[in-house]
Write an enzyme that holds these catalytic residues in place. Structure first.
Site, mmCIF file in Angstrom:
data_model
loop_
_atom_site.group_PDB
_atom_site.id
_atom_site.type_symbol
_atom_site.label_atom_id
_atom_site.label_comp_id
_atom_site.label_asym_id
_atom_site.label_seq_id
_atom_site.Cartn_x
_atom_site.Cartn_y
_atom_site.Cartn_z
ATOM 1 N N ASN A 285 1.115 -2.376 -2.723
ATOM 2 C CA ASN A 285 2.181 -1.467 -3.119
ATOM 3 C C ASN A 285 3.487 -2.226 -2.910
ATOM 4 O OD1 ASN A 285 4.034 0.552 -3.414
ATOM 5 N ND2 ASN A 285 3.113 1.961 -1.928
ATOM 6 N N ARG B 250 -0.483 -0.548 -7.062
ATOM 7 C CA ARG B 250 0.150 0.744 -7.325
ATOM 8 C C ARG B 250 1.330 0.472 -8.258
ATOM 9 N NH1 ARG B 250 4.317 4.190 -3.848
ATOM 10 N NH2 ARG B 250 4.337 5.988 -5.220
ATOM 11 N N HIS C 120 3.390 11.024 -7.951
ATOM 12 C CA HIS C 120 2.395 11.314 -6.902
ATOM 13 C C HIS C 120 1.018 11.581 -7.500
ATOM 14 C CE1 HIS C 120 5.816 13.012 -4.166
ATOM 15 N NE2 HIS C 120 5.545 11.770 -3.806
ATOM 16 N N ARG D 72 16.629 14.336 -1.622
ATOM 17 C CA ARG D 72 16.798 14.588 -3.065
ATOM 18 C C ARG D 72 16.955 16.082 -3.327
ATOM 19 N NH1 ARG D 72 11.600 11.411 -4.964
ATOM 20 N NH2 ARG D 72 11.610 10.229 -3.040
ATOM 21 N N GLU E 132 -3.854 7.533 -0.817
ATOM 22 C CA GLU E 132 -3.591 6.914 -2.120
ATOM 23 C C GLU E 132 -4.207 5.525 -2.223
ATOM 24 O OE1 GLU E 132 0.511 8.091 -3.774
ATOM 25 O OE2 GLU E 132 0.681 8.470 -1.636
#
Ligand code: AMP
Length: 407
Positions: A7, A91, A180, A241, A384
């Site tokens: 990643n 990823r 996601h 956010r 993940e």
């Protein structure tokens, strides 16, 4: 199959080396502060052996070389030869409209990723750097790209189009993508397993609540809607956010405060959400602590956070036309019984009954709804890296089969 999962972020590389046969993480670690003379490599082997090294790592190419070197290390590694790395799973944040599933990485795929840079200017370039570095250091090892957006690519146009001129969708690919995806896919599949029902027969709402938060409506294995949009800024309230917003607000603030585009972008991404409302922290633990001490703004941030999730439940139950299960995952979803309780209170009329005692249990895949609850509620820690490793192994096995059939 032994798969190296990578990643690659703008200044970091996270990795896990996984044996997909027994799902064992043979080693994992990260390199932070790439581009500086004080980059930090942290590496942990399956038996707990851990090392931390600080030194100059100026780019992703060198970072990947270090990752391979530490896997090969005599004292701390897990392999004797780089050929033991059978595949690499990357990823990749944004696959645009080009990828609706994981793919074997070829020159054409890399070119398509480059064409999609505009859609994720912060994330896709380091992802590509990681791929290019692996091509150099592991030239004979097959690589697979697993996309955050792919799981949501089957959304129907009524869910992915925005109410702006259609021309802008055609010209600039402005539409909902959702993110996601690997997490929503993993936890929703696991929920079906725990329910003992076929994945393609049930309706699930999946809530990934971490620093970034998103929620997805999954109808018989297909993500039919999700809260993040063109970028990961839309939808639920997040750590820093803003989530859903009247689009005229940034324009109004820009005019009032004389802000540039970059400044308003920073405000919405870095100074909003839980942090913006509470003025205290973007960390849910800290927020709950200060809220319980009687502070008003942390309480407001907590309430807005939970209320918005609840509102999406209503919308997605209507969109799905029913519901079998809700899943919580991510740092907040997995750990905060307070958030889960607030979100699930007063939903009995929808067949959702939280079991307060089960809700307090920490760790592992678990069910937190009452036995009588029509809709089952699960907490499932996301994984993940494992999804990326399994997808990679599957694609590489198919490739091997194809090649052996040909020869
Ligand atoms: P993630 O991005 O998935 O690592 O999640 C990070 C978020 O999880 C942060 O807001 C943390 O405050 C939150 N978190 C982690 N542990 C807990 C906990 N025990 N209770 C509440 N929030 C937590």
């Amino acid at each position: 199959m032994k798969v190296l999962v990578l990643n690659c972020g703008s200044s970091s590389v996270k990795y896990q080396f996984i044996n997909t046969e027994n799902k064992l993480v043979l080693s994992k670690g990260s390199i932070e502060s790439i581009g500086s003379s004080s980059a930090i490599l942290t590496h942990q082997r399956y038996d707990g052996d851990t090392i931390k090294i600080t030194g100059e790592i100026l780019d992703h190419d060198l970072a990947i070389e270090y990752v391979i070197a530490v896997l090969l290390s005599k004292n701390h590694g897990v392999i004797k030869d780089r050929s033991e790395i059978e595949a690499v799973g990357h990823r990749v944040v944004h696959g645009g409209e080009d990828f609706s599933g994981s793919v074997l990485i070829t020159d054409t795929v890399i070119q398509t990723l480059r064409e999609n840079i505009e859609l994720a200017p912060l994330h896709n370039p380091p992802n590509i750097k990681g791929i290019v570095a692996c091509l150099k250091h592991l030239p004979d090892v097959p690589m697979v790209g697993v996309f955050d957006t792919a799981f949501h690519q089957k959304m129907p146009p009524r869910a992915f189009l925005y109410g702006i001129p259609y021309l802008l969708y055609k010209r600039y690919k402005i539409r909902r993508y959702g993110f996601h995806g690997t997490s929503h896919l993993y936890v929703s599949k696991r929920a079906a397993e725990l329910l003992g029902k076929a994945y393609d027969s049930i309706k699930i709402i999946s809530c990934h609540l971490g620093n970034g938060c998103s929620i997805a409506a999954i109808d018989r294995g297909i993500s039919i809607d999700t809260s993040m949009g063109f970028t990961p800024l839309e939808g639920l309230l997040m750590g820093t956010r803003c989530g859903d917003l009247d689009p005229s607000i940034p324009l109004h603030v820009m005019a009032k405060e004389d802000l540039t585009l970059a400044e308003v972008n920073t405000m919405l991404n870095k100074h909003s959400g839980l942090m913006g409302i509470s003025g205290v922290s973007n960390d849910m633990r800290e927020l709950i602590k200060t809220m319980n001490e009687g502070n008003e703004r942390p309480r407001l941030a907590f309430e807005v956070f939970c209320y918005r999730i609840k509102k999406y439940f209503g919308a997605y139950i209507a969109a799905l036309g029913g519901l079998d299960a809700i899943v919580f995952t991510g740092g907040i979803g997995e750990n905060s019984f307070e958030v889960r309780k607030e979100v699930l209170t007063n939903l009995e009329f929808l067949g959702i009954e939280l079991d307060d005692e089960k809700n307090l249990i920490q760790n592992g895949d678990r069910i937190i709804s009452k036995d009588s609850s029509k809709v089952k509620v699960f907490v499932i820690p996301t994984n993940e890296e494992l999804v990326i490793a399994l997808e990679t192994a599957q694609i590489v096995s198919e490739l091997r089969k194809e090649m052996s059939n040909k020869s």
